[in-house]
Design a protein around this motif. Structure first.
Motif, PDB file in Angstrom:
ATOM      1  N   ILE A 171      45.878  35.061  53.179  1.00 36.50           N
ATOM      2  CA  ILE A 171      45.069  35.920  52.297  1.00 36.50           C
ATOM      3  C   ILE A 171      44.534  37.119  53.085  1.00 36.50           C
ATOM      4  CG2 ILE A 171      42.947  36.029  50.933  1.00 36.50           C
ATOM      5  CD1 ILE A 171      43.489  33.103  50.133  1.00 36.50           C
ATOM      6  N   ALA A 172      44.001  36.854  54.278  1.00 32.66           N
ATOM      7  CA  ALA A 172      43.422  37.928  55.069  1.00 32.66           C
ATOM      8  C   ALA A 172      44.482  38.973  55.437  1.00 32.66           C
ATOM      9  CB  ALA A 172      42.784  37.343  56.332  1.00 32.66           C
ATOM     10  N   ILE A 173      45.626  38.483  55.903  1.00 34.51           N
ATOM     11  CA  ILE A 173      46.675  39.423  56.351  1.00 34.51           C
ATOM     12  C   ILE A 173      47.195  40.268  55.191  1.00 34.51           C
ATOM     13  CG2 ILE A 173      49.030  39.566  57.265  1.00 34.51           C
ATOM     14  CD1 ILE A 173      48.331  37.042  58.925  1.00 34.51           C
ATOM     15  N   LEU A 174      47.436  39.588  54.055  1.00 27.93           N
ATOM     16  CA  LEU A 174      47.996  40.318  52.909  1.00 27.93           C
ATOM     17  C   LEU A 174      46.992  41.324  52.347  1.00 27.93           C
ATOM     18  CD1 LEU A 174      50.123  37.686  50.941  1.00 27.93           C
ATOM     19  CD2 LEU A 174      50.828  39.346  52.661  1.00 27.93           C
ATOM     20  N   ARG A 175      45.705  40.908  52.300  1.00 27.29           N
ATOM     21  CA  ARG A 175      44.683  41.846  51.781  1.00 27.29           C
ATOM     22  C   ARG A 175      44.614  43.089  52.675  1.00 27.29           C
ATOM     23  NH1 ARG A 175      40.920  40.158  47.865  1.00 27.29           N
ATOM     24  NH2 ARG A 175      39.529  41.781  48.595  1.00 27.29           N
ATOM     25  N   LYS A 176      44.696  42.863  53.961  1.00 30.65           N
ATOM     26  CA  LYS A 176      44.653  43.997  54.886  1.00 30.65           C
ATOM     27  C   LYS A 176      45.877  44.888  54.653  1.00 30.65           C
ATOM     28  CE  LYS A 176      45.376  44.019  59.394  1.00 30.65           C
ATOM     29  NZ  LYS A 176      45.456  43.229  60.632  1.00 30.65           N
ATOM     30  N   ASN A 177      47.033  44.217  54.549  1.00 35.21           N
ATOM     31  CA  ASN A 177      48.274  44.965  54.378  1.00 35.21           C
ATOM     32  C   ASN A 177      48.306  45.715  53.045  1.00 35.21           C
ATOM     33  OD1 ASN A 177      50.600  45.590  55.809  1.00 35.21           O
ATOM     34  ND2 ASN A 177      51.830  44.289  54.440  1.00 35.21           N
ATOM     35  N   HIS A 178      47.632  45.138  52.036  1.00 36.05           N
ATOM     36  CA  HIS A 178      47.594  45.814  50.719  1.00 36.05           C
ATOM     37  C   HIS A 178      46.443  46.786  50.632  1.00 36.05           C
ATOM     38  CE1 HIS A 178      50.041  42.379  48.602  1.00 36.05           C
ATOM     39  NE2 HIS A 178      50.669  42.910  49.660  1.00 36.05           N
ATOM     40  N   LYS A 179      45.689  46.883  51.735  1.00 33.46           N
ATOM     41  CA  LYS A 179      44.552  47.821  51.823  1.00 33.46           C
ATOM     42  C   LYS A 179      43.570  47.619  50.671  1.00 33.46           C
ATOM     43  CE  LYS A 179      47.006  51.308  54.447  1.00 33.46           C
ATOM     44  NZ  LYS A 179      48.317  50.578  54.542  1.00 33.46           N
ATOM     45  N   LEU A 180      43.199  46.362  50.431  1.00 36.27           N
ATOM     46  CA  LEU A 180      42.258  46.066  49.340  1.00 36.27           C
ATOM     47  C   LEU A 180      40.827  46.193  49.849  1.00 36.27           C
ATOM     48  CD1 LEU A 180      43.993  42.913  47.830  1.00 36.27           C
ATOM     49  CD2 LEU A 180      43.934  45.211  46.844  1.00 36.27           C
ATOM     50  N   GLU A 181      39.953  46.748  49.003  1.00 37.28           N
ATOM     51  CA  GLU A 181      38.526  46.806  49.337  1.00 37.28           C
ATOM     52  C   GLU A 181      37.979  45.365  49.389  1.00 37.28           C
ATOM     53  OE1 GLU A 181      36.731  49.641  49.737  1.00 37.28           O
ATOM     54  OE2 GLU A 181      38.462  50.957  49.355  1.00 37.28           O
ATOM     55  N   ALA A 182      36.858  45.197  50.052  1.00 31.28           N
ATOM     56  CA  ALA A 182      36.297  43.858  50.211  1.00 31.28           C
ATOM     57  C   ALA A 182      35.998  43.174  48.873  1.00 31.28           C
ATOM     58  CB  ALA A 182      35.023  43.924  51.047  1.00 31.28           C
ATOM     59  N   ASP A 183      35.586  43.989  47.859  1.00 33.59           N
ATOM     60  CA  ASP A 183      35.211  43.374  46.584  1.00 33.59           C
ATOM     61  C   ASP A 183      36.357  43.400  45.574  1.00 33.59           C
ATOM     62  OD1 ASP A 183      35.181  46.072  46.402  1.00 33.59           O
ATOM     63  OD2 ASP A 183      33.348  46.202  45.169  1.00 33.59           O
ATOM     64  N   ALA A 184      37.500  43.909  45.954  1.00 36.94           N
ATOM     65  CA  ALA A 184      38.603  43.985  44.994  1.00 36.94           C
ATOM     66  C   ALA A 184      39.274  42.616  44.850  1.00 36.94           C
ATOM     67  CB  ALA A 184      39.626  45.021  45.465  1.00 36.94           C
ATOM     68  N   GLU A 185      39.815  42.393  43.629  1.00 41.85           N
ATOM     69  CA  GLU A 185      40.533  41.142  43.393  1.00 41.85           C
ATOM     70  C   GLU A 185      41.863  41.168  44.140  1.00 41.85           C
ATOM     71  OE1 GLU A 185      41.678  39.178  39.426  1.00 41.85           O
ATOM     72  OE2 GLU A 185      39.848  40.326  39.003  1.00 41.85           O
ATOM     73  N   SER A 186      42.296  40.040  44.652  1.00 43.75           N
ATOM     74  CA  SER A 186      43.595  40.006  45.313  1.00 43.75           C
ATOM     75  C   SER A 186      44.690  40.228  44.282  1.00 43.75           C
ATOM     76  CB  SER A 186      43.813  38.647  45.983  1.00 43.75           C
ATOM     77  OG  SER A 186      42.919  38.499  47.056  1.00 43.75           O
ATOM     78  N   ASP A 187      45.737  40.969  44.685  1.00 45.11           N
ATOM     79  CA  ASP A 187      46.859  41.179  43.764  1.00 45.11           C
ATOM     80  C   ASP A 187      47.979  40.172  44.020  1.00 45.11           C
ATOM     81  OD1 ASP A 187      47.502  42.134  46.194  1.00 45.11           O
ATOM     82  OD2 ASP A 187      48.182  44.121  45.520  1.00 45.11           O
TER      83      ASP A 187
END
Lengths: 406, 253
Positions: free
Chosen positions: A244-260
């Motif tokens: 989750i952490a790696i993918l969120r970083k790679n997708h450049k998601l904000e901290a409060d954004a829902e994971s895609d």
């Protein structure tokens, strides 16, 4: 008091009434046996589901694209293109808890060989996919890095597809099948895996390099699912967090954004199915509990009735010199013998039921020690108490009143 | 031979049925000596059975004293009474009261099972001896339902003998038997008495009472009178007089 004599008296009394003794024991046998049998069937089904799920893969974790909103419209999961090959390379670079990672894209279509054809699915994957999903090569080889890079038109073939396109006892390796118009050379065959617990045929598939399926068949650049193996079962949760952490970083998601994307693991599936079979176990346990209760009431009845009907015998025994305590001990010994032997037969009976049922249903045989202990104790206690209680009443009678009892 | 076995003084027994009090025995005095053969007679409700049950320590009196072989039974608790029944008394019932589906031998052994001083081997020997005494030396392993009424009563008599009691108490022991069998049982009792056994026999039949040496007649819970039997019947002689082919058994039964 002479316990040897009283034991002899009790055994003789049981011998004299073999049928009554058998009936009393029957209640205990059925009570104990059904509890053991039912709970073992429940536990066996749970174990069987767990085994099936673990056969799906080794500590498998899979990532699916999450549903997305585009301009307020909720999109279906299959439309999502949030997972890419850059996610894969990032995971391979950074993840510490994953032992293998593979992308997966799939296309359904018609496989054609000569005048035969068969509808199936082609999975585009990396070479490590086989390990993650616990597929094994029967013969031939898996595709190479070069074949992946060069969009090689090679594939592995599942048993079901082989049988339908080539018939039995034909070696398909080296042959060519057309899938959605594109010829693929068969370089390996997969070992048979059978159906999964949802009845899906796991041998109805072709496996090809993900690049080939992406470009040549689907004409897409994103990937549909990521499959990975955690290094161990205990590290499964850590691996999920890491992904989750790696993918969120790679997708450049904000901290409060829902994971895609969504991450699922085999252990979660085990839990889901376990909760279903836990329900089953509870249900069977309840049924078993009721049979224990009914068995218990049966024991109570026959014990109570048999002691009451033997009041005259008690009177006679007293008239020739039996003391109240002698009578009581005799009946207690009878009740203990009946309950213990009934309980032991019940345990054997329960194990037999378990064995037969699990063999027929193809479940693993699970022996539940608690079920054995609890049902045995409950039945013995009921049996002994209801042998003792009316006997105590009868032993307190005046001999003449007991003798006159009709 | 005049050692007092049973001595009863002022014995009373009352039953309470609701508000009513039934006086089964009103101040009975009685003495029975060793070697006696006594019939306790009387109509139904005269108190004769109550008397026998108290003598047999199966029932407790409401008042009065009962000395059995020098022991005052009023002072004994339930367990001691059971011990007394086991060592000093033999009881014979009208309906035999044998354990069903149990061999004659085991039925006779029963009292000895409650005597921890008697070991298994001795128990069996004494039971065999008792059965031989009553003429059932060839019926050890028969079940009660394989025996005739007379034979069943003989097993019961053997059972009452097996612990070598000071007195044998019989409650209408011939009540369920035909004439010839009754005589045969009386013959056995007379033989036992001749060998020194003290016997108290409850009956309502005057014919049967004439086999005994002394008759005590009860009426309304009291002893009405006592008589020494003159012209006592000898069972052996009477049996000899019965017709050989026993059609009369049907008529007199």
């Amino acid at each position: 008091m002479n316990y040897t004599n009283l034991t002899k008296i009790a055994i003789n009394a049981l011998k004299r009434n073999k049928f009554r003794a058998f009936l009393t024991m029957l209640g205990i046998i059925i009570g104990v046996g059904s509890v053991i049998g039912m709970l073992s069937i429940g536990e066996g089904s749970k174990k069987s589901i767990q085994q099936e799920i673990s056969s799906m893969g080794s500590n498998m974790i899979f990532v699916m694209p999450g549903s997305q909103r585009r301009g307020g419209v909720q999109m279906g999961r299959s439309d999502a293109k949030s997972l890419t090959l850059s996610d894969i390379s990032q995971l391979k670079k950074e993840a510490m808890y994953l032992s293998a990672i593979s992308p997966q894209v799939s296309a359904s279509g018609q496989a054609i060989k000569g005048n035969k054809n068969w509808p199936t699915t082609m999975y585009g994957v990396d070479a490590s996919y086989l390990d993650i999903r616990k597929y094994e090569l029967e013969d031939g080889r898996i595709f190479t890095e070069r074949e992946i890079k060069s969009l090689g038109k090679v594939c592995l073939i599942g048993k079901t597809v082989t049988e339908n396109l080539f018939g039995e006892n034909v070696d398909p390796i080296g042959q060519t099948v057309r899938f959605n118009g594109i010829p693929f050379k068969i370089i390996g065959t997969l070992k048979e895996k059978g159906q999964n617990q949802m009845g899906m045929d796991q041998d109805d598939m072709l496996i090809a390099p993900y690049t080939s399926v992406q470009r040549r068949i689907l004409a897409i650049t994103h990937i549909q699912t990521i499959y990975a193996s955690a290094v161990s079962e205990e590290k499964s949760d850590a691996a999920i967090d890491e992904i989750i952490a790696i993918l969120r970083k790679n997708h450049k998601l904000e901290a409060d954004a829902e994971s895609d994307f969504e991450v699922r693991s085999q252990s979660e599936m085990i839990q889901t199915f376990s909760s279903i079979s836990n329900m089953l176990t509870t249900l069977l346990g309840a049924i078993a509990g009721i049979s224990l209760l009914v068995g218990g009431i049966g024991i109570m009845n026959i014990m109570y009735v048999s002691v009451t009907e033997r009041t005259k015998e008690i009177g006679l025994r007293m008239s020739v010199g039996g003391r109240g305590n002698d009578i009581l001990v005799q009946f207690l010994i009878e009740a203990v013998l009946l309950s213990l032997s009934g309980g032991l037969i019940g345990i054997l009976f329960g194990l037999l039921i378990s064995y037969i049922a699990t063999t027929l249903l193809n479940f693993p045989l699970v022996i539940m020690v608690q079920a054995i202990v609890i049902s045995f104790l409950v039945c013995s206690v009921i049996g002994i108490f209801f042998g003792w209680y009316p006997a105590r009443k009868a032993a307190g009678l005046n001999p003449i009143d007991a003798l006159r009892h009709e | 031979m005049d050692h007092v076995i049973i001595k009863v003084e002022g014995l009373r027994k009352e039953y309470h049925i609701g508000e009513m009090t039934v006086h089964a025995l009103r101040k009975v005095d009685m003495e029975i000596r060793q070697g006696e053969f006594v019939a306790i007679m009387g109509a139904s409700g005269s108190g004769k059975s109550t008397m026998l049950n108290i003598l047999g320590c199966l029932d407790k009196p409401s008042g009065g004293d009962y000395m059995l072989d020098g022991v005052n039974m009023r002072k004994l608790n339930k367990n001691q009474l059971a011990g007394l029944r086991n060592s000093k008394l033999g009881f014979i019932f009208q309906s035999y009261n044998l354990l069903p589906r149990t061999t004659a031998l085991e039925n006779v052994e029963l009292p000895l099972y409650y005597n921890s001083k008697v070991k298994a081997k001795e128990r069996k020997e004494r039971a065999i001896h008792a059965l031989e005494q009553v003429g059932l030396g060839d019926r050890f392993h028969h079940m009660p339902n394989q025996l005739s009424g007379g034979q069943q009563q003989r097993v019961a008599i053997a059972r009452s003998l097996v612990n070598d009691p000071v007195v044998i108490l019989a409650d209408e022991a011939t009540g369920n038997l035909d004439t010839r069998t009754s005589y045969e049982i009386m013959e056995l009792f007379q033989k036992l008495n001749d060998n020194g056994k003290t016997i108290v026999f409850v009956t309502h039949e005057p014919d049967i009472a004439r086999f005994m040496k002394r008759n005590i007649i009860f009426r309304d819970g009291r002893i009405q009178r006592e008589v020494a039997v003159e012209n006592r019947f000898s069972a052996t002689e009477l049996i000899a007089k019965l017709p050989k082919e026993d059609d009369t058994d049907f008529l007199s039964a």
